[in-house]
Design a protein around this motif. Structure first.
Motif, PDB file in Angstrom:
ATOM      1  N   LEU A  90       0.752  -1.255  -0.203  1.00  0.00           N
ATOM      2  CA  LEU A  90      -0.171   0.054  -0.035  1.00  0.00           C
ATOM      3  C   LEU A  90       0.911   1.146   0.040  1.00  0.00           C
ATOM      4  CD1 LEU A  90      -2.875  -0.697   2.483  1.00  0.00           C
ATOM      5  CD2 LEU A  90      -3.234  -0.739   0.125  1.00  0.00           C
ATOM      6  N   CYS A  91       2.050   1.059   0.737  1.00  0.00           N
ATOM      7  CA  CYS A  91       2.802   2.461   0.688  1.00  0.00           C
ATOM      8  C   CYS A  91       3.394   2.738  -0.587  1.00  0.00           C
ATOM      9  CB  CYS A  91       4.067   1.923   1.824  1.00  0.00           C
ATOM     10  SG  CYS A  91       4.664   3.605   2.206  1.00  0.00           S
ATOM     11  N   ASN A 145       7.986  -2.808  -9.429  1.00  0.00           N
ATOM     12  CA  ASN A 145       6.378  -2.936  -9.574  1.00  0.00           C
ATOM     13  C   ASN A 145       5.964  -4.195 -10.203  1.00  0.00           C
ATOM     14  OD1 ASN A 145       7.416  -2.329 -12.050  1.00  0.00           O
ATOM     15  ND2 ASN A 145       5.530  -0.620 -12.156  1.00  0.00           N
ATOM     16  N   GLU A 146       6.837  -5.002 -11.013  1.00  0.00           N
ATOM     17  CA  GLU A 146       6.422  -6.345 -11.704  1.00  0.00           C
ATOM     18  C   GLU A 146       6.695  -7.407 -10.653  1.00  0.00           C
ATOM     19  OE1 GLU A 146       7.596  -6.942 -15.340  1.00  0.00           O
ATOM     20  OE2 GLU A 146       6.880  -4.934 -16.088  1.00  0.00           O
ATOM     21  N   VAL A 147       7.561  -7.162  -9.615  1.00  0.00           N
ATOM     22  CA  VAL A 147       7.862  -8.403  -8.823  1.00  0.00           C
ATOM     23  C   VAL A 147       7.269  -7.999  -7.386  1.00  0.00           C
ATOM     24  CG1 VAL A 147      10.003  -8.896  -9.678  1.00  0.00           C
ATOM     25  CG2 VAL A 147       9.762  -7.305  -7.795  1.00  0.00           C
ATOM     26  N   ALA A 148       6.637  -6.970  -7.061  1.00  0.00           N
ATOM     27  CA  ALA A 148       5.927  -6.591  -6.008  1.00  0.00           C
ATOM     28  C   ALA A 148       4.494  -6.866  -6.116  1.00  0.00           C
ATOM     29  CB  ALA A 148       6.124  -5.161  -5.385  1.00  0.00           C
ATOM     30  N   THR A 149       4.127  -7.407  -4.909  1.00  0.00           N
ATOM     31  CA  THR A 149       2.523  -7.639  -4.983  1.00  0.00           C
ATOM     32  C   THR A 149       2.008  -7.477  -3.670  1.00  0.00           C
ATOM     33  OG1 THR A 149       0.917  -9.475  -5.439  1.00  0.00           O
ATOM     34  CG2 THR A 149       2.974 -10.255  -4.437  1.00  0.00           C
ATOM     35  N   SER A 150       0.652  -7.780  -3.205  1.00  0.00           N
ATOM     36  CA  SER A 150       0.119  -7.848  -2.044  1.00  0.00           C
ATOM     37  C   SER A 150      -0.592  -8.888  -1.432  1.00  0.00           C
ATOM     38  CB  SER A 150      -1.011  -6.585  -2.115  1.00  0.00           C
ATOM     39  OG  SER A 150      -1.587  -6.645  -0.683  1.00  0.00           O
ATOM     40  N   LEU A 167       3.597 -15.603   0.362  1.00  0.00           N
ATOM     41  CA  LEU A 167       3.677 -17.156   0.062  1.00  0.00           C
ATOM     42  C   LEU A 167       4.237 -17.303  -1.521  1.00  0.00           C
ATOM     43  CD1 LEU A 167       0.517 -18.265   1.676  1.00  0.00           C
ATOM     44  CD2 LEU A 167       2.651 -18.167   2.536  1.00  0.00           C
ATOM     45  N   VAL A 168       4.448 -16.289  -2.202  1.00  0.00           N
ATOM     46  CA  VAL A 168       5.088 -16.444  -3.470  1.00  0.00           C
ATOM     47  C   VAL A 168       6.166 -15.888  -3.681  1.00  0.00           C
ATOM     48  CG1 VAL A 168       4.544 -16.527  -5.988  1.00  0.00           C
ATOM     49  CG2 VAL A 168       2.698 -16.985  -4.526  1.00  0.00           C
ATOM     50  N   ALA A 169       6.021 -14.332  -3.806  1.00  0.00           N
ATOM     51  CA  ALA A 169       7.346 -13.743  -4.130  1.00  0.00           C
ATOM     52  C   ALA A 169       8.552 -13.756  -3.083  1.00  0.00           C
ATOM     53  CB  ALA A 169       7.130 -12.182  -4.072  1.00  0.00           C
ATOM     54  N   TYR A 170       8.141 -13.573  -1.483  1.00  0.00           N
ATOM     55  CA  TYR A 170       9.347 -13.549  -0.799  1.00  0.00           C
ATOM     56  C   TYR A 170       9.964 -15.263  -0.605  1.00  0.00           C
ATOM     57  CZ  TYR A 170      12.146 -11.630   3.075  1.00  0.00           C
ATOM     58  OH  TYR A 170      13.085 -11.071   3.871  1.00  0.00           O
ATOM     59  N   GLU A 220      -7.279 -13.560  -8.929  1.00  0.00           N
ATOM     60  CA  GLU A 220      -6.534 -13.787  -9.773  1.00  0.00           C
ATOM     61  C   GLU A 220      -7.247 -13.713 -11.456  1.00  0.00           C
ATOM     62  OE1 GLU A 220      -3.281 -14.810 -10.086  1.00  0.00           O
ATOM     63  OE2 GLU A 220      -3.006 -14.476  -7.808  1.00  0.00           O
ATOM     64  N   GLY A 221      -8.160 -12.623 -11.359  1.00  0.00           N
ATOM     65  CA  GLY A 221      -8.883 -12.606 -12.650  1.00  0.00           C
ATOM     66  C   GLY A 221     -10.029 -13.090 -12.729  1.00  0.00           C
ATOM     67  N   TYR A 222     -10.412 -13.792 -11.608  1.00  0.00           N
ATOM     68  CA  TYR A 222     -11.651 -14.691 -11.604  1.00  0.00           C
ATOM     69  C   TYR A 222     -12.738 -13.931 -11.137  1.00  0.00           C
ATOM     70  CZ  TYR A 222     -15.086 -17.995 -10.104  1.00  0.00           C
ATOM     71  OH  TYR A 222     -16.463 -18.659  -9.698  1.00  0.00           O
TER      72      TYR A 222
END
Length: 667
Positions: A99-100, A411-416, A422-425, A581-583
Motif C-alpha cells: 500500500l505504501c 513494481n512487477e515483482v511486488a504484490t500484495s 507465499l510466492v514472491a518472498y 487472480e482475474g476470476y
C-alpha cells in the motif's frame, strides 16, 4: 399585573427577599447568584469527598479475591505483549508495504499516521478502558447503554467469523514450514509432478517465454522443453501463461485450485492435516485462558522482531536492496490529493489495530483495575504502525534484489496479500545461500505473527460464552476451548477443498467490511454522547488517577466518529465485487458474501426492538431510559462500586453537555 406580588418571586431558598440589594442590581439576580454559589459550594464539597474517597481506596491496594474471579494477567507485561501481538499480524508484512509503495511511497505515511493519531489510538484507548473498568467481555460491556446491547453480539459474531477463516493463514504457513526442510525447496525447481511445461525457475525469463509461446502452437504433444517433465495437453499455446516455480507450487500444490467458486472439488488432505495442527496449536496456547497466553506471548510477540531484524540485515547485503528501499520510500506528494489514498490509509489502520472486534475489550477485562490503559494504548498502537513501516524495509530490500536478479522493474515483482508472503518472498529465499534455513526462519516468523491475532478473536468468543454461562462454563475453560477448536476445525473443512481459496477470498472480502467502521462509529456515539465523555473520563480517573486528555475527548466526540462516517460512506459508494487472480465471482457467490456482511449487524436492531418492547411507559421515555446504564454497569472492584453508584450525577443537557464532554465539567 393583576396584583401579583414580586417579592414572592424572589423568595428563593437561601434568600429572604428582604436582604439589602446593592444599587444597580436586581433582587432576582442577587438571589440567583446566592443560590448558584451555594449549589457550587455543595458540588465542590461532594467532589472533594469523592476525590478523597478515591485517594483512600487507591492507597488500599488489597482487592477482594472475588473481584478477579474470571482470572487476571500474571504480569503487566503479559497483557502489553498480548495486545501488541493481537494488533501486529501478517497484514503488517504482506499488505502495508505494498500500500505504501502504491500510494505515494513515503508520502503515504502522512495519512497513515494521521488516522493512527486521531482514530486508532483513541479507539484503542476507549476499548481498553471499557474492558478494564467493567471487568467483563465485549458481550456484556454494553450494559452502559442497554439500547445497543446487540453490539456485544456483533463483536462476538465478527470474532467467530475471523477465527473461522483466518486460521487458514496459519494452515498455509504450517504447510510451507514443513516443506522448508526439503532439499531442494519444492518451490525452487520445475521438476515436480505438479509443474506444467510453462513453469520457469527464473522470473526474468517470463517475457521471453511469453514471446516464444505466442509463436508456437502445440497439439496433442508431450513437451519437456521448459521443465524436463512430461505434460500432455490439447490446446493452443497462447492459452497458457508462464509462471514461476513458486507460483505453481502455491496454485497447483498447496491450493490445487479449481476453476471457480462453483467447483469446490474434494478435500485436500495435506491441508486438513495442517488445519488440525493449527487448531491443536491454538488449543495448547489458550487452554488455560490468559494464564497460558501470558506465557506464550513472550515467544510469539518478540520472536518476529528478532527475525525481522535478521532478515533486514541479510537483505541489505544483497545487490539491488537499496533500489528496493528507495522505491518503497520515495515520496510522491501529489498522491495525497487522491481521496482513495486517504481512504486506504484509514482502512489499513482500522483493520490492522483491530478495534470493534471485541478482542481489546476482552483482553483488557483481565487487567488489574489500576492499570495504565493510556500507556498501553499508545504502545500497542505505535508498535503496530512502526512494525508495518519496519517490515517494509525487510520486504523491499529483498524485492529490490529480485528485481536486480531478474532485470525487471520492482513494481512487477511486488504484490500484495498472500502472493507476497507465499510466492514472491519464498521465491527470493531460493536465491540465498542456505535457502532452507532462511525459509524456516521466515515461516516461523509468519506463524508467530499470525497466531497472536488468532488468540484475541478466539478468546473473545470463549470469554463471551463463559460470561454468559458462568456456572456451567466458569470452571470448564479447557473443555470449552477444546470444544470450540473442534467446532471451528469442522467448519473450516470447506477451506481445504480445491475451491477453498475462492471461499476464503469471499469471506475475507465481506466478513468485516461493514461491521468494523460502523461499530467504531457507534462506539464513539455511545461513549462520547449517550453515556457521556465527561462521565467516562471520571470512570477512567477512578482507575488511573487522572482524567482523559482533552484531545482524546475531542476525538471520541467529534473527530473520530466523523472520520468513521466518511470512511463508511466512501466504502459503500466505492464498493467493488471480489475477484481472485482475474476470476469474477458469480451473482450467487456475491449474494452469499453480502449476506455474510449483514449477519453480524442483525443483533443490533433486533435487541434494540426487544429492549424497547420490554420497557414500560411512552416510547420516548423508554428510549431515554434505555440509553442510561443498568445497575450491572460500574467498576468491577467491590470497594469502588458502592461509592461509584452513590456519586452518579444527573445527565447534563444542551450546552452544558457539549462543554462537559469536550472540555470537562466545571468544578
Amino acid at each position: 399585573m393583576g396584583g401579583f406580588k414580586f417579592e414572592n418571586v424572589y423568595n428563593f431558598p437561601g434568600c429572604s427577599g428582604k436582604d439589602e440589594v446593592p444599587e444597580g442590581e436586581s433582587p432576582k439576580w442577587r438571589c440567583r447568584k446566592k443560590t448558584m454559589t451555594m449549589a457550587q459550594q455543595q458540588e465542590e464539597e461532594a467532589e472533594k469527598l469523592r476525590l478523597s474517597s478515591v485517594e483512600e481506596m487507591q492507597m488500599d491496594n488489597h482487592d477482594e479475591p472475588q473481584d478477579y474471579h474470571r482470572g487476571t494477567w500474571t504480569r503487566k507485561c503479559d497483557f502489553l505483549l498480548s495486545i501488541v501481538g493481537y494488533s501486529v499480524g501478517v497484514s503488517n508484512i504482506w499488505r502495508f508495504p505494498y500500500l505504501c509503495m502504491r500510494n505515494g511511497g513515503g508520502a503515504f505515511l502522512i495519512p497513515f499516521f494521521f488516522f493512527l493519531v486521531f482514530c486508532g489510538i483513541p479507539l484503542f484507548f476507549m476499548e481498553l478502558c471499557l474492558g478494564q473498568f467493567s471487568g467483563v467481555s465485549s458481550l456484556f460491556v454494553w450494559s452502559l447503554c442497554p439500547l445497543f446491547k446487540g453490539l456485544g453480539y456483533l463483536m462476538v459474531i465478527v470474532s467467530f467469523l475471523m477465527s473461522w477463516y483466518y486460521i487458514m493463514v496459519l494452515v498455509w504457513v504450517i504447510y510451507y514450514l514443513v516443506n522448508s526442510f526439503f532439499d531442494p525447496l519444492p518451490w525452487s525447481v520445475c521438476t515436480n509432478s505438479w509443474n506444467t511445461p510453462f513453469c520457469i525457475e527464473d522470473r526474468g525469463k517470463i517475457n521471453a517465454t511469453k514471446s516464444f509461446l505466442n509463436n508456437l502452437t502445440l497439439v496433442d504433444g508431450n513437451s519437456s522443453m521448459l521443465t524436463g517433465s512430461n505434460y500432455s495437453f490439447n490446446a493452443s499455446a497462447d492459452s497458457f501463461t508462464p509462471a514461476t516455480a513458486a507460483k505453481e507450487f502455491w496454485q497447483l500444490n498447496v491450493l490445487q485450485i479449481s476453476s471457480g467458486f462453483g467447483d469446490l472439488g474434494g478435500i485436500r488432505w495435506h491441508l486438513v492435516l495442517a488445519l488440525a495442527a493449527a487448531w491443536v496449536l491454538v488449543f495448547l496456547c489458550l487452554m488455560k485462558g490468559v494464564k497460558s497466553v501470558g506465557k506464550v506471548v513472550y515467544v510469539t510477540a518478540l520472536v518476529p522482531y528478532v527475525l525481522l531484524t535478521i532478515f533486514l540485515i541479510r537483505g541489505l547485503l544483497l545487490p539491488g536492496a537499496v533500489d528496493g528501499i528507495l522505491f518503497y520510500l520515495t515520496p510522491d506528494f501529489k498522491r495525497l490529493l487522491d481521496f482513495q489514498v486517504w481512504l486506504e490509509a484509514g482502512i489499513q489502520v482500522f483493520y490492522s489495530l483491530g478495534p470493534a472486534w471485541g478482542g481489546l475489550i476482552t483482553m483488557s477485562s483481565y487487567n488489574k483495575f489500576t492499570n495504565n490503559c493510556l500507556r498501553d494504548a499508545i504502545i500497542g498502537s505505535m508498535a503496530d504502525a512502526l512494525t508495518s513501516f519496519y517490515g517494509g524495509f525487510v520486504i523491499f530490500s529483498v524485492l529490490g534484489y529480485m528485481a536486480y536478479e531478474s532485470k525487471l522493474p520492482i513494481n512487477e515483482v511486488a504484490t500484495s496479500g498472500p502472493g507476497l508472503a507465499l510466492v514472491a518472498y519464498p521465491e527470493a529465499i531460493t536465491k540465498l545461500p542456505l535457502p532452507q534455513l532462511w525459509a524456516v526462519l521466515f515461516f516461523v516468523m509468519l506463524l508467530a505473527l499470525g497466531i497472536d491475532s488468532q488468540f484475541g478473536t478466539f478468546e473473545t468468543v470463549s470469554s463471551g460464552l463463559v460470561d454468559a454461562f458462568p456456572r456451567l462454563l466458569g470452571k470448564r475453560k479447557v473443555l470449552l476451548t477444546a470444544a470450540l477448536s473442534l467446532l471451528l476445525f469442522i467448519l473450516g473443512l470447506p477451506f481445504t477443498t480445491n475451491g477453498g481459496m475462492y471461499i476464503f477470498q469471499l469471506v475475507d472480502w465481506y466478513a468485516a467490511s461493514l461491521c468494523v467502521l460502523l461499530t467504531c462509529f457507534l462506539e464513539c456515539i455511545i461513549v462520547g454522547w449517550l453515556y457521556g465523555a465527561d462521565r467516562f473520563s471520571r470512570d477512567v480517573e477512578l482507575m488511573m488517577g487522572r482524567p482523559v486528555p482533552i484531545i482524546i475527548r475531542l476525538c471520541w466526540c467529534v473527530i473520530t466518529p466523523l472520520i468513521m462516517l466518511i470512511a463508511f460512506t466512501a466504502t459503500m459508494m466505492n464498493y467493488q465485487p471480489p475477484t481472485y487472480e482475474g476470476y469474477t465471482y458469480p451473482a450467487m457467490a456475491r449474494a452469499f458474501g453480502l449476506l455474510l456482511s449483514v449477519i453480524p449487524i442483525i443483533p443490533v436492531p433486533v435487541f434494540m426492538v426487544l429492549q424497547i418492547a420490554q420497557a414500560k411507559g411512552p416510547i420516548v421515555n423508554r428510549i431515554w431510559k434505555l440509553t442510561q446504564p443498568t445497575l450491572e454497569w460500574g467498576p468491577h472492584i467491590s470497594k469502588y462500586r458502592k461509592m461509584y453508584q452513590a456519586s452518579v450525577s444527573p445527565r447534563l443537557q444542551g450546552r452544558k453537555l457539549v462543554q462537559a464532554n469536550l472540555f470537562g465539567a466545571k468544578q
